[in-house]
Design an enzyme around this catalytic site. Structure first.
Site, PDB file in Angstrom:
ATOM      1  CE  LYS A 260      32.231  51.337  53.319  1.00 28.76           C
ATOM      2  NZ  LYS A 260      33.415  52.167  53.234  1.00 28.76           N
TER       3      LYS A 260
ATOM      4  CD  GLU B 129      30.555  55.786  40.532  1.00 20.97           C
ATOM      5  OE1 GLU B 129      29.726  55.941  39.648  1.00 20.97           O
ATOM      6  OE2 GLU B 129      31.013  54.655  40.848  1.00 20.97           O
TER       7      GLU B 129
ATOM      8  N   GLY C 148      48.283  50.919  58.534  1.00 15.97           N
ATOM      9  CA  GLY C 148      47.086  51.746  58.317  1.00 15.97           C
ATOM     10  C   GLY C 148      46.187  51.227  57.204  1.00 15.97           C
TER      11      GLY C 148
ATOM     12  N   GLY D  49      41.130  55.105  49.651  1.00 19.33           N
ATOM     13  CA  GLY D  49      42.155  56.142  49.592  1.00 19.33           C
ATOM     14  C   GLY D  49      41.509  57.510  49.520  1.00 19.33           C
TER      15      GLY D  49
ATOM     16  CB  THR E 143      40.542  59.411  55.050  1.00 22.37           C
ATOM     17  OG1 THR E 143      41.098  59.121  56.333  1.00 22.37           O
ATOM     18  CG2 THR E 143      41.460  58.882  53.986  1.00 22.37           C
TER      19      THR E 143
ATOM     20  CG  ASP F  43      33.709  47.530  53.035  1.00 24.29           C
ATOM     21  OD1 ASP F  43      33.406  48.711  53.272  1.00 24.29           O
ATOM     22  OD2 ASP F  43      34.324  47.183  52.012  1.00 24.29           O
TER      23      ASP F  43
ATOM     24  CB  ILE G  98      36.296  51.637  40.499  1.00 27.88           C
ATOM     25  CG1 ILE G  98      37.624  51.097  41.006  1.00 27.88           C
ATOM     26  CG2 ILE G  98      35.887  50.952  39.210  1.00 27.88           C
ATOM     27  CD1 ILE G  98      37.580  49.612  41.352  1.00 27.88           C
TER      28      ILE G  98
ATOM     29  CB  VAL H 106      30.423  50.428  45.112  1.00 27.98           C
ATOM     30  CG1 VAL H 106      30.933  49.044  44.694  1.00 27.98           C
ATOM     31  CG2 VAL H 106      29.112  50.301  45.873  1.00 27.98           C
TER      32      VAL H 106
ATOM     33  CE  LYS I 132      33.174  49.173  49.794  1.00 28.34           C
ATOM     34  NZ  LYS I 132      34.594  48.888  50.040  1.00 28.34           N
TER      35      LYS I 132
HETATM   36  N1  HSE Z   1      37.530  49.469  54.067  1.00 29.67           N
HETATM   37  C1  HSE Z   1      37.320  49.474  52.657  1.00 29.67           C
HETATM   38  C2  HSE Z   1      38.280  48.524  51.999  1.00 29.67           C
HETATM   39  C3  HSE Z   1      37.499  50.808  52.007  1.00 29.67           C
HETATM   40  O1  HSE Z   1      39.168  47.961  52.643  1.00 29.67           O
HETATM   41  O2  HSE Z   1      38.151  48.330  50.800  1.00 29.67           O
HETATM   42  C4  HSE Z   1      36.313  51.691  52.134  1.00 29.67           C
HETATM   43  O3  HSE Z   1      35.193  51.143  51.515  1.00 29.67           O
END
Ligand code: HSE
Length: 432
Positions: A111, A135, A193, A308, A19, A207, A142, A138, A211
């Site tokens: 990350k 960059e 998804g 994304g 992706t 996650d 952004i 996180v 970050k």
């Molecule tokens: N799985 C993360 C989220 C995206 O849902 O924000 C990738 O860091």
């Protein structure tokens, strides 16, 4: 003095054509003219490696640049910048180490790898005099790591408060808007998804913890150990909590918060009641935002798509361009790791904050006074109470405390839980 090398183009290799890798390739190709005008010479997508080079990724790349062998990128003397978009801490770590040792500048979105192994990889990059940029690790697209390292470098960072996980923000937003419970929204999110088949990394807060560790290490100039960050996910958030929070003037968000307390870094990831008037309260769906308090700029907030393909690719291409400029100037590794001091992680027990507490109790005379008596005995002051009768013989009581030390809240809850009139303490959520 070394002779300056003159480049006619900068070659980039991408390892990992999923992706994020395909979003990066898309942007490099789509915006090649504008990128050339900004850098002065072309940035050429020279090679892409992936174990699967037959699946259509929706990007029109020449077949001859595809390879299943990552070493073809790492060992190519004409490639200056290697992009790692494989993910995880196994193969990704190995190829990054190899790339650094081969003198390549490295760009990654990984990350978990930075949070767990940044302490080895950043000094290694410095030792080899190469850029190591992340960059995209996180906040997806952004810009936040760049601003922390450059534009905000003249500030003392006082606090970071982020919505840094799009999946959980989507689930909480849908629960609020549709009135659906966690499990139902999660399965819809999985079908669309937005959430992974194994949602643990997102819904249990891992996650966001990675970050927050990355942001905090840069902000406070000290390695912020991700394992020292308090972590609580969103599985326990009930639709009732969202409703009662709303009645009290709050929305529930999974926040990643850090600050410095007496020489320690306090980091925490947990569901939080956010006042509706706070800028983070209106960050909905898969969007992310990072709100920073600093002693110069005071308050600033960075908002955008936290994930994304092309959005994350945007952050990676930004790093590629920055790194290309460094290569052209023969001046890489300009901003290496800035963890110049050691600050231990503070325990969640050191926290003092307001709390929302929901419990089910028997509808009997004196019940509220017995419970409030325990709060009073433990020096926990109360801001408001709501009582609802949703089941015969029982009351749902929602308490909002004033700011109180974590230890006193925990002690109160233990004692309240032992009362015969209390059926269950259903939830306790910290308030921003
Ligand atoms: N799985 C993360 C989220 C995206 O849902 O924000 C990738 O860091």
């Amino acid at each position: 003095m070394c002779d300056k090398i003159h480049y006619h183009k900068i070659n980039v290799g991408i390892i990992g054509f999923g992706t994020v890798g395909s979003g990066t390739a898309h942007l490099l190709l789509e915006n090649s003219a504008i990128i050339k005008s900004r850098v002065g010479i072309p940035i050429n997508l020279a090679k892409i490696a992936d174990i699967d080079i037959t699946t259509d990724r929706g990007v029109n790349v020449p077949k001859e640049i595809l390879t299943t062998n990552a070493d073809e990128i790492i060992e190519d003397p004409n490639i200056q910048i290697v992009v790692e978009t494989v993910g995880g801490c196994g193969f990704a770590k190995d190829i990054i180490i190899k790339a650094i040792k081969a003198g390549k500048n490295v760009v990654t979105a990984n990350k978990e790898l930075i949070a767990k192994h940044g302490k080895e990889l950043l000094p290694l990059a410095k030792e080899y005099g190469v850029d190591f940029m992340f960059e995209a690790s996180v906040g997806g697209g952004i810009p936040i790591i760049g601003p922390l390292k450059t534009s905000l470098a003249g500030n003392k960072i006082l606090e970071i408060i982020g919505i840094v996980n799009g999946t959980t923000n989507y689930i909480l937003t849908e629960m609020k808007e549709k009135g659906a419970d966690f499990e139902k929204v999660l399965s819809v999110a999985q079908a669309m998804g937005y959430a992974e088949a194994n949602p643990t990394a997102d819904v249990d807060g891992f996650d966001a913890t990675y970050k927050l560790a990355i942001l905090s290490s840069i902000a406070y100039n000290s390695r912020a150990d991700y394992e020292g960050i308090y972590r609580e996910g969103i599985r326990n958030i009930g639709i009732e909590d969202i409703k009662y929070a709303e009645e009290m003037g709050y929305v529930i968000k999974l926040l990643a918060i850090s600050n410095e307390v007496e020489g320690k870094i306090q980091g925490r990831v947990h569901p939080t009641l956010v006042p509706k008037s706070h800028p983070l309260a209106s960050v909905n769906g898969v969007m992310n935002a990072i709100y920073i308090k600093a002693n110069g700029v005071q308050e600033s907030m960075y908002f955008g798509p936290g994930a994304g393909s092309v959005a994350t690719g945007s952050a990676i291409v930004g790093d590629i361009i920055e790194s290309a400029r460094n290569v052209i100037a023969n001046n890489t590794s300009r901003i290496p790791c800035k963890c110049i001091s050691y600050k231990p992680m503070a325990s969640i027990d050191d926290l003092s904050c307001k709390n929302y507490i929901r419990m089910k109790a028997k509808d009997l005379p004196g019940c509220i006074s017995r419970i409030s008596g325990i709060f009073a005995k433990n020096d926990v002051s109360l801001e408001s109470i709501i009582q609802k009768f949703t089941e015969s013989g029982y009351a749902t009581i929602i308490w909002l405390t004033h700011e109180a030390p974590e230890k006193l809240i925990n002690k109160s809850l233990e004692e309240i839980d032992a009362l015969d009139v209390v059926e269950k303490i259903s939830n306790r959520i910290r308030v921003l």
